[in-house]
Write an enzyme that holds these catalytic residues in place. Sequence first.
Site, PDB file in Angstrom:
ATOM      1  N   HIS A   1      36.240  44.245  49.045  1.00  0.00           N
ATOM      2  CA  HIS A   1      35.761  44.788  47.768  1.00  0.00           C
ATOM      3  C   HIS A   1      35.434  43.644  46.818  1.00  0.00           C
ATOM      4  CE1 HIS A   1      40.124  44.321  47.442  1.00  0.00           C
ATOM      5  NE2 HIS A   1      39.989  44.231  46.128  1.00  0.00           N
TER       6      HIS A   1
ATOM      7  N   ARG B   1      34.820  44.854  30.252  1.00  0.00           N
ATOM      8  CA  ARG B   1      35.586  45.724  31.155  1.00  0.00           C
ATOM      9  C   ARG B   1      36.956  45.118  31.428  1.00  0.00           C
ATOM     10  NH1 ARG B   1      36.043  45.842  37.034  1.00  0.00           N
ATOM     11  NH2 ARG B   1      36.527  47.963  37.686  1.00  0.00           N
TER      12      ARG B   1
ATOM     13  N   ASP C   1      42.624  42.227  49.573  1.00  0.00           N
ATOM     14  CA  ASP C   1      43.898  41.887  48.922  1.00  0.00           C
ATOM     15  C   ASP C   1      44.906  41.536  50.020  1.00  0.00           C
ATOM     16  OD1 ASP C   1      42.668  42.562  46.542  1.00  0.00           O
ATOM     17  OD2 ASP C   1      43.545  44.564  46.446  1.00  0.00           O
TER      18      ASP C   1
ATOM     19  N   HIS D   1      36.458  40.102  48.476  1.00  0.00           N
ATOM     20  CA  HIS D   1      37.757  39.677  49.018  1.00  0.00           C
ATOM     21  C   HIS D   1      38.509  40.889  49.539  1.00  0.00           C
ATOM     22  CE1 HIS D   1      38.768  41.127  44.975  1.00  0.00           C
ATOM     23  NE2 HIS D   1      40.005  41.327  45.415  1.00  0.00           N
TER      24      HIS D   1
HETATM   25  O1  LIG Z   1      38.374  44.913  38.703  1.00  0.00           O
HETATM   26  C1  LIG Z   1      38.311  45.551  39.748  1.00  0.00           C
HETATM   27  O2  LIG Z   1      37.837  46.688  39.818  1.00  0.00           O
HETATM   28  C2  LIG Z   1      38.819  44.936  41.036  1.00  0.00           C
HETATM   29  C3  LIG Z   1      40.046  44.086  40.875  1.00  0.00           C
HETATM   30  C4  LIG Z   1      40.548  43.530  42.169  1.00  0.00           C
HETATM   31  O3  LIG Z   1      39.977  43.704  43.206  1.00  0.00           O
HETATM   32  C5  LIG Z   1      41.775  42.704  42.194  1.00  0.00           C
HETATM   33  O4  LIG Z   1      42.386  42.484  41.118  1.00  0.00           O
HETATM   34  O5  LIG Z   1      42.162  42.265  43.295  1.00  0.00           O
HETATM   35 FE   LIG Z   2      41.202  43.046  44.909  1.00  0.00          FE
END
Ligand SMILES: O=C(O)CCC(=O)C(=O)O
Ligand SMILES: [Fe+2]
Length: 256
Positions: free
Chosen positions: A216, A226, A161, A159
């Site tokens: 990403h 995690r 952001d 996605h």
């Molecule tokens: O957990 C991650 O490294 C990515 C999180 C992410 O892309 C988001 O919260 O939009």
């Molecule tokens: Fe993100």
Amino acid sequence: MLVRNGEHFINHGVPMSLFHETEFQTWRLFSLPTERKLLVERPPSGVIGYGTARISPFYPKLMWTEGFDIMGSPMGLARKLWPQDHAKFCEVMEQWQAKMKTLCDKIVGIMLGSLGLTHENDMKWFEPKNESDQTQCVFQLNSYRVCQDPDRVMGLAPHTDTSLITLLNQCNINGLQVYQEGAGWVAVEPVEGALVVNVGDFMQIVSNGKFKSVLHRAVVNNTCHRVSTAFFLGPPSDAEISPLINLVNFAHPPLY
Ligand SMILES: O=C(O)CCC(=O)C(=O)O
Ligand SMILES: [Fe+2]
């Protein structure tokens, strides 16, 4: 200060103790039993609270993640989670958001400055027209449980952001990958005490494509649980989002 899409950002002035406290409080939250977390379940059309990733409705498959979203003070939610013991959680989350907001404003100023824009003249759109209207910043805590078969699931699907920019803390555990033309999915190895800066869709629009939002995703692993935290800087909800007028001319027509 060095800012590149999907790369680490150091010398930001956020104390390590605040990193550790924010990470600890994030673990503490996600370690609660599910029934407890569901006391603050995010309503279907709401933004804050506990639940699946906010991007889930746009994807056909479930993701291996749970999330908790805050805007400003988390007091109302935290009281339900820990009736007697929410003060530290609230204090840490508010401090982190305040630091992230200051950093985001600086970074956006530097980014627009690099395009020849000045904050005073070109950031007017970014100030709320209506006094009660604040910039729409969302602080999202992410949790990815250990998965026995990590290659068959996705933590967070690919996605971009929607934010102007996002400041991400990987909390020292691998999982974030960014897509690079020609190279494919590239892991962003965590660096202790560093934040990842991601350009979001709103920045791509206001910069008329000069900055590109980064595709990403987050993958999961079979060894450890995690967590990560993402602070999304948004424009005020009453702002009009279009390419900044000083970036548009005959040679550079508006792309959006
Ligand atoms: O957990 C991650 O490294 C990515 C999180 C992410 O892309 C988001 O919260 O939009
Ligand atoms: Fe993100």
